[in-house]
Write an enzyme that holds these catalytic residues in place. Structure first.
Site, PDB file in Angstrom:
ATOM      1  N   ILE A 155      13.696  45.530 -32.897  1.00 24.03           N
ATOM      2  CA  ILE A 155      14.702  44.671 -32.279  1.00 24.03           C
ATOM      3  C   ILE A 155      16.037  44.724 -33.031  1.00 24.03           C
ATOM      4  O   ILE A 155      17.070  44.325 -32.516  1.00 24.03           O
ATOM      5  CB  ILE A 155      14.132  43.222 -32.184  1.00 24.03           C
ATOM      6  CG1 ILE A 155      14.572  42.551 -30.896  1.00 24.03           C
ATOM      7  CG2 ILE A 155      14.429  42.386 -33.380  1.00 24.03           C
ATOM      8  CD1 ILE A 155      13.753  42.880 -29.728  1.00 24.03           C
ATOM      9  N   SER A 167       6.719  36.583 -24.044  1.00 27.42           N
ATOM     10  CA  SER A 167       7.060  35.228 -24.489  1.00 27.42           C
ATOM     11  C   SER A 167       5.811  34.494 -24.959  1.00 27.42           C
ATOM     12  O   SER A 167       4.893  34.252 -24.175  1.00 27.42           O
ATOM     13  CB  SER A 167       7.711  34.447 -23.347  1.00 27.42           C
ATOM     14  OG  SER A 167       7.784  33.087 -23.702  1.00 27.42           O
ATOM     15  N   ARG A 193      14.000  55.883 -37.868  1.00 29.00           N
ATOM     16  CA  ARG A 193      12.642  55.342 -37.926  1.00 29.00           C
ATOM     17  C   ARG A 193      11.550  56.383 -38.096  1.00 29.00           C
ATOM     18  O   ARG A 193      10.395  56.014 -38.303  1.00 29.00           O
ATOM     19  CB  ARG A 193      12.370  54.492 -36.678  1.00 29.00           C
ATOM     20  CG  ARG A 193      13.333  53.324 -36.525  1.00 29.00           C
ATOM     21  CD  ARG A 193      13.352  52.421 -37.739  1.00 29.00           C
ATOM     22  NE  ARG A 193      14.210  51.248 -37.525  1.00 29.00           N
ATOM     23  CZ  ARG A 193      14.302  50.234 -38.380  1.00 29.00           C
ATOM     24  NH1 ARG A 193      13.617  50.249 -39.507  1.00 29.00           N
ATOM     25  NH2 ARG A 193      15.100  49.213 -38.140  1.00 29.00           N
TER      26      ARG A 193
HETATM   27  C1  LIG Z   1      14.718  52.120 -43.945  1.00 26.29           C
HETATM   28  C2  LIG Z   1      15.400  50.943 -43.318  1.00 26.29           C
HETATM   29  C3  LIG Z   1      15.472  49.735 -43.996  1.00 26.29           C
HETATM   30  C4  LIG Z   1      16.116  48.638 -43.432  1.00 26.29           C
HETATM   31  N1  LIG Z   1      16.169  47.452 -44.116  1.00 26.29           N
HETATM   32  C5  LIG Z   1      16.767  46.374 -43.557  1.00 26.29           C
HETATM   33  C6  LIG Z   1      16.815  45.114 -44.235  1.00 26.29           C
HETATM   34  O1  LIG Z   1      16.311  44.974 -45.332  1.00 26.29           O
HETATM   35  N2  LIG Z   1      17.415  44.073 -43.609  1.00 26.29           N
HETATM   36  C7  LIG Z   1      18.010  44.190 -42.374  1.00 26.29           C
HETATM   37  O2  LIG Z   1      18.560  43.219 -41.869  1.00 26.29           O
HETATM   38  N3  LIG Z   1      17.971  45.371 -41.713  1.00 26.29           N
HETATM   39  C8  LIG Z   1      17.369  46.450 -42.257  1.00 26.29           C
HETATM   40  N4  LIG Z   1      17.331  47.631 -41.578  1.00 26.29           N
HETATM   41  C9  LIG Z   1      17.932  47.701 -40.250  1.00 26.29           C
HETATM   42  C10 LIG Z   1      19.287  48.447 -40.278  1.00 26.29           C
HETATM   43  O3  LIG Z   1      20.216  47.786 -41.099  1.00 26.29           O
HETATM   44  C11 LIG Z   1      19.844  48.569 -38.862  1.00 26.29           C
HETATM   45  O4  LIG Z   1      20.126  47.287 -38.374  1.00 26.29           O
HETATM   46  C12 LIG Z   1      18.874  49.211 -37.898  1.00 26.29           C
HETATM   47  O5  LIG Z   1      18.323  50.359 -38.460  1.00 26.29           O
HETATM   48  C13 LIG Z   1      19.595  49.552 -36.608  1.00 26.29           C
HETATM   49  O6  LIG Z   1      20.469  50.618 -36.861  1.00 26.29           O
HETATM   50  P1  LIG Z   1      21.855  50.745 -36.127  1.00 26.29           P
HETATM   51  O7  LIG Z   1      22.730  49.583 -36.428  1.00 26.29           O
HETATM   52  O8  LIG Z   1      22.394  52.122 -36.425  1.00 26.29           O
HETATM   53  O9  LIG Z   1      21.376  50.738 -34.585  1.00 26.29           O
HETATM   54  P2  LIG Z   1      21.990  49.935 -33.364  1.00 26.29           P
HETATM   55  O10 LIG Z   1      22.032  48.489 -33.636  1.00 26.29           O
HETATM   56  O11 LIG Z   1      21.230  50.385 -32.159  1.00 26.29           O
HETATM   57  O12 LIG Z   1      23.463  50.447 -33.277  1.00 26.29           O
HETATM   58  C14 LIG Z   1      23.725  51.815 -32.959  1.00 26.29           C
HETATM   59  C15 LIG Z   1      25.122  52.150 -33.456  1.00 26.29           C
HETATM   60  O13 LIG Z   1      26.067  51.378 -32.729  1.00 26.29           O
HETATM   61  C16 LIG Z   1      27.104  50.973 -33.612  1.00 26.29           C
HETATM   62  N5  LIG Z   1      27.116  49.509 -33.667  1.00 26.29           N
HETATM   63  C17 LIG Z   1      26.163  48.669 -33.211  1.00 26.29           C
HETATM   64  N6  LIG Z   1      26.525  47.397 -33.403  1.00 26.29           N
HETATM   65  C18 LIG Z   1      27.710  47.422 -34.018  1.00 26.29           C
HETATM   66  C19 LIG Z   1      28.598  46.428 -34.513  1.00 26.29           C
HETATM   67  N7  LIG Z   1      28.328  45.128 -34.428  1.00 26.29           N
HETATM   68  N8  LIG Z   1      29.737  46.818 -35.078  1.00 26.29           N
HETATM   69  C20 LIG Z   1      30.057  48.125 -35.202  1.00 26.29           C
HETATM   70  N9  LIG Z   1      29.259  49.128 -34.772  1.00 26.29           N
HETATM   71  C21 LIG Z   1      28.101  48.781 -34.184  1.00 26.29           C
HETATM   72  C22 LIG Z   1      26.827  51.607 -34.948  1.00 26.29           C
HETATM   73  O14 LIG Z   1      27.482  52.842 -35.006  1.00 26.29           O
HETATM   74  C23 LIG Z   1      25.337  51.821 -34.927  1.00 26.29           C
HETATM   75  O15 LIG Z   1      24.890  52.861 -35.765  1.00 26.29           O
HETATM   76  C24 LIG Z   1      16.702  48.744 -42.130  1.00 26.29           C
HETATM   77  C25 LIG Z   1      16.626  49.958 -41.465  1.00 26.29           C
HETATM   78  C26 LIG Z   1      15.989  51.047 -42.027  1.00 26.29           C
HETATM   79  C27 LIG Z   1      15.907  52.336 -41.251  1.00 26.29           C
END
Ligand SMILES: Cc1cc2nc3c(=O)[nH]c(=O)nc-3n(C[C@H](O)[C@H](O)[C@H](O)COP(=O)(O)OP(=O)(O)OC[C@H]3O[C@@H](n4cnc5c(N)ncnc54)[C@H](O)[C@@H]3O)c2cc1C
Length: 295
Positions: A91, A102, A199
């Site tokens: 998520i 839900s 992932r």
């Molecule tokens: C190994 C690993 C460890 C992690 N550990 C943690 C943790 O400890 N705590 C935690 O909270 N999360 C953690 N995460 C989650 C991570 O921080 C990301 O939230 C998650 O992997 C989703 O990646 P994303 O933001 O690239 O993807 P998406 O949310 O699908 O976004 C895709 C792309 O859209 C852009 N984007 C999306 N939203 C925004 C925005 N608001 N502003 C600017 N650009 C945006 C970015 O370019 C982003 O790469 C972890 C993830 C991994 C893989």
């Protein structure tokens, strides 16, 4: 113009790919394929690309140059049954449309994740978020039993609260993180590539890797040219920081007392006749990178 459809995707719609001990992933729907990506890229590039590039070359070009909006035109919808803690990780990907079962509305089923004995490992000493060394057999068995007991105890408490007529939205609070739930989500392919890259990586939790691996296997067959480019330019590539480049450069130059003329000549002579399947643009880019590293 006809609607692009894909034989493989049509065949697997509704098929259950088993994941973990009780989970699954089912493709519910999809939209488009490589032809759709190429068609939409040609809208933005105009007629010039129609003759010059075949679909495979065009898709490679898009991935290589991060021109990824045409890739967003392809979508996939899939249903997953997954433990709550994996749901929490899925998520976090904001660029997709999720719908989650839900637990306010439904009574949660008696289905909990139990990691296999092989999966039970010690906390990693180097990676604060990861698993490390194997544990001895006795400890593993004891942990396995504790996890099963904890699952049962949480289910017992949940049932007891429901029997006392507590509202489901509060009773769910005692269910542990191993509880299986279901979600359906629609990703566009650009965002799915981001999901797969993050992932399926070694530093992602093993359980979410298993779901990502199923998606990778599907995309590999569904869009082999896109997969090939994604693997080459994203999964198997590395990024060097400016300082890393400087360090490598000084180390290599220092170790070999400068690059010999022969080595440079061999590189330039070899690059045009290589069998990497590179376009002229990519050969130019490879030379530029080489010169950046050794120049
Ligand atoms: C190994 C690993 C460890 C992690 N550990 C943690 C943790 O400890 N705590 C935690 O909270 N999360 C953690 N995460 C989650 C991570 O921080 C990301 O939230 C998650 O992997 C989703 O990646 P994303 O933001 O690239 O993807 P998406 O949310 O699908 O976004 C895709 C792309 O859209 C852009 N984007 C999306 N939203 C925004 C925005 N608001 N502003 C600017 N650009 C945006 C970015 O370019 C982003 O790469 C972890 C993830 C991994 C893989």
């Amino acid at each position: 113009m006809t609607r692009p459809n894909n034989e493989y995707m049509d065949a697997i719609i509704g098929h259950k790919f088993n994941v973990l001990d009780k989970g699954y992933l089912i493709v519910a729907d999809y939209m488009g394929d490589e032809e759709k990506i190429a068609r939409s890229a040609r809208v933005s590039y105009g007629d010039g690309t129609t003759k010059k590039n075949n679909d495979a070359g065009l898709i490679k070009h898009l991935v290589r140059n991060h021109h990824e909006t045409p890739i967003e035109q392809v979508c996939i919808t899939f249903e997953m049954k997954l433990p709550m803690f994996v749901l929490g990780q899925v998520i976090r990907h904001r660029i997709m449309s999720p719908n989650v079962m839900s637990a306010r509305y439904s009574v949660m089923p008696d289905e909990f994740y139990i990691p296999s004995l092989e999966r039970i490992k010690a906390q990693s000493k180097t990676n604060m978020q990861g698993s490390g060394e194997d544990l001895d057999g006795f400890t593993k068995n004891a942990i396995h039993s504790s996890i099963k007991f904890s699952n049962k105890a949480s289910k017992h408490d949940y049932d007891m609260l429901l029997e006392k007529d507590l509202t489901r939205e509060l009773a769910r609070g005692v269910l542990n993180q191993n509880q299986y739930t279901k979600m359906v989500c629609t990703f566009n392919m650009r965002s799915l590539m981001n999901f797969m890259q993050l992932r399926k990586a070694d530093d992602a939790q093993w359980e979410i890797q298993q779901y990502a691996n199923v998606l990778c296997d599907i995309v590999k067959v569904w869009m082999p040219n896109l997969w090939d480019a994604f693997e080459d330019y994203r999964l198997n590539s590395i990024t060097l920081s400016g300082r890393q480049i400087e360090y490598f450069k000084s180390f290599l130059v220092g170790a070999t007392d400068g690059y010999s003329r022969d080595l440079m000549e061999d590189f330039y002579n070899g690059i045009n006749g290589n069998n990497m399947g590179w376009s002229k643009g990519e050969i130019r880019e490879t030379i530029e990178k080489f010169e950046r590293l050794v120049g």
